[in-house]
Design an enzyme around this catalytic site. Sequence first.
Site, PDB file in Angstrom:
ATOM      1  N   SER A   7       0.330  -8.845   1.368  1.00  0.00           N
ATOM      2  CA  SER A   7      -1.131  -8.800   1.404  1.00  0.00           C
ATOM      3  C   SER A   7      -1.567  -8.711   2.858  1.00  0.00           C
ATOM      4  CB  SER A   7      -1.701 -10.086   0.791  1.00  0.00           C
ATOM      5  OG  SER A   7      -3.063 -10.217   1.128  1.00  0.00           O
ATOM      6  N   HIS A  43       0.835  -1.200   0.000  1.00  0.00           N
ATOM      7  CA  HIS A  43       0.000   0.000   0.000  1.00  0.00           C
ATOM      8  C   HIS A  43       0.875   1.258   0.000  1.00  0.00           C
ATOM      9  CE1 HIS A  43      -2.726  -2.882   2.328  1.00  0.00           C
ATOM     10  NE2 HIS A  43      -3.479  -2.547   1.306  1.00  0.00           N
TER      11      HIS A  43
HETATM   12  P1  AMP Z   1      -6.453  -3.661  -0.406  1.00  0.00           P
HETATM   13  O1  AMP Z   1      -6.297  -2.902   0.861  1.00  0.00           O
HETATM   14  O2  AMP Z   1      -6.039  -5.085  -0.311  1.00  0.00           O
HETATM   15  O3  AMP Z   1      -7.811  -3.469  -1.040  1.00  0.00           O
HETATM   16  O4  AMP Z   1      -5.427  -3.007  -1.431  1.00  0.00           O
HETATM   17  C1  AMP Z   1      -5.466  -1.638  -1.721  1.00  0.00           C
HETATM   18  C2  AMP Z   1      -4.580  -1.371  -2.902  1.00  0.00           C
HETATM   19  O5  AMP Z   1      -3.245  -1.768  -2.588  1.00  0.00           O
HETATM   20  C3  AMP Z   1      -5.000  -2.164  -4.151  1.00  0.00           C
HETATM   21  O6  AMP Z   1      -4.888  -1.340  -5.302  1.00  0.00           O
HETATM   22  C4  AMP Z   1      -4.012  -3.290  -4.163  1.00  0.00           C
HETATM   23  O7  AMP Z   1      -3.776  -3.814  -5.456  1.00  0.00           O
HETATM   24  C5  AMP Z   1      -2.769  -2.605  -3.627  1.00  0.00           C
HETATM   25  N1  AMP Z   1      -1.838  -3.600  -3.091  1.00  0.00           N
HETATM   26  C6  AMP Z   1      -2.107  -4.571  -2.188  1.00  0.00           C
HETATM   27  N2  AMP Z   1      -1.021  -5.364  -2.000  1.00  0.00           N
HETATM   28  C7  AMP Z   1      -0.054  -4.875  -2.813  1.00  0.00           C
HETATM   29  C8  AMP Z   1       1.286  -5.266  -3.085  1.00  0.00           C
HETATM   30  N3  AMP Z   1       1.842  -6.305  -2.501  1.00  0.00           N
HETATM   31  N4  AMP Z   1       1.989  -4.530  -3.981  1.00  0.00           N
HETATM   32  C9  AMP Z   1       1.422  -3.466  -4.608  1.00  0.00           C
HETATM   33  N5  AMP Z   1       0.162  -3.047  -4.390  1.00  0.00           N
HETATM   34  C10 AMP Z   1      -0.570  -3.747  -3.521  1.00  0.00           C
END
Ligand code: AMP
Length: 306
Positions: A209, A61
């Site tokens: 993640s 993030h």
């Molecule tokens: P989330 O909180 O899981 O909904 O993710 C929010 C944003 O962060 C989304 O656009 C995800 O694709 C991005 N994101 C999550 N994990 C990663 C990662 N390991 N590398 C790059 N972006 C990420």
Amino acid sequence: MSSPGTVPQTTPGTTPGTTAEAKDLIRLRRIAELRRQVATWRRAGESIAIVPTMGALHDGHLELVRRARVDCERVITTIFVNPMQFNRPDDLSSYPRDEAGDIAKLAENRVDALFAPAAEEIYPKGYQTRVSVPLLSDCLCGAARPGHMEGVATVVAKLLLQSLPDAAYFGEKDYQQFLVVQRMARDLDIPVRMEAVPTVREADGLALSSRNLLLTPAQRDQATAMYRVLTELAARLKDGRTPAPPALAWGRAALGEAGFDPVDYLELRDADTLQPLERAERPARLFAAAWLGQVRLIDNLAVVDG
Ligand code: AMP
């Protein structure tokens, strides 16, 4: 999860020399407050980026935040665990939450504002509208999680219309999600640049993640197989001549042997349309989703770049 031990594919780390504190972060819970703040920055002629997240922030993030920071004068991060995109109530209730930790990380990374609305602010009584991007949504995670992509497209459309930013930042980690929201913004004529940022990984290749927090130490070890299988498959398929089906069958078996059960999908797809490919003859990507116990992990990797 923190930065040490991770191998981002782009420059890591907090911008040197910054000592921003949590008190400097503007915290917004209401759409009206968000609009007032954006209007103030607009009057000063400042450019604005938005980074939508569901919180439990990690270096993936924060990489989006750092990219946004480079491109725009003001950065808003949103934290909203969007009920509309969860198809299982237990998944929604067990989703990791850490607002205090998130606030500290956002301040450290010089985010200007955090927009963290309550569910009723986004979906008040009587709410009905859904945004659907059928062709890009109905496969992969969309097929395995009915309603998921519609929930994502709907909440991102709302966040973009609430903040009207110059640019919005998403991770390639959720590649299908990025294609869906990019299409949605184009189709609805929302005037925003949609930017995708490469996946940030742990030293052993596991994509960062928020769900990794839910893995036991043994599952965390097993989880590395996903990236290993994807890299091995990408190497086998990248000549564009090797047929994908037998290679993918090997990959599914390898994930199973590593402890993933079930494997929701492991597929080679066109990188723009997400249509299945027999060979990596044009821009192509591998996509995987599989379970370790109660935790569903996803990842994807370019085989032939666009
Ligand atoms: P989330 O909180 O899981 O909904 O993710 C929010 C944003 O962060 C989304 O656009 C995800 O694709 C991005 N994101 C999550 N994990 C990663 C990662 N390991 N590398 C790059 N972006 C990420």
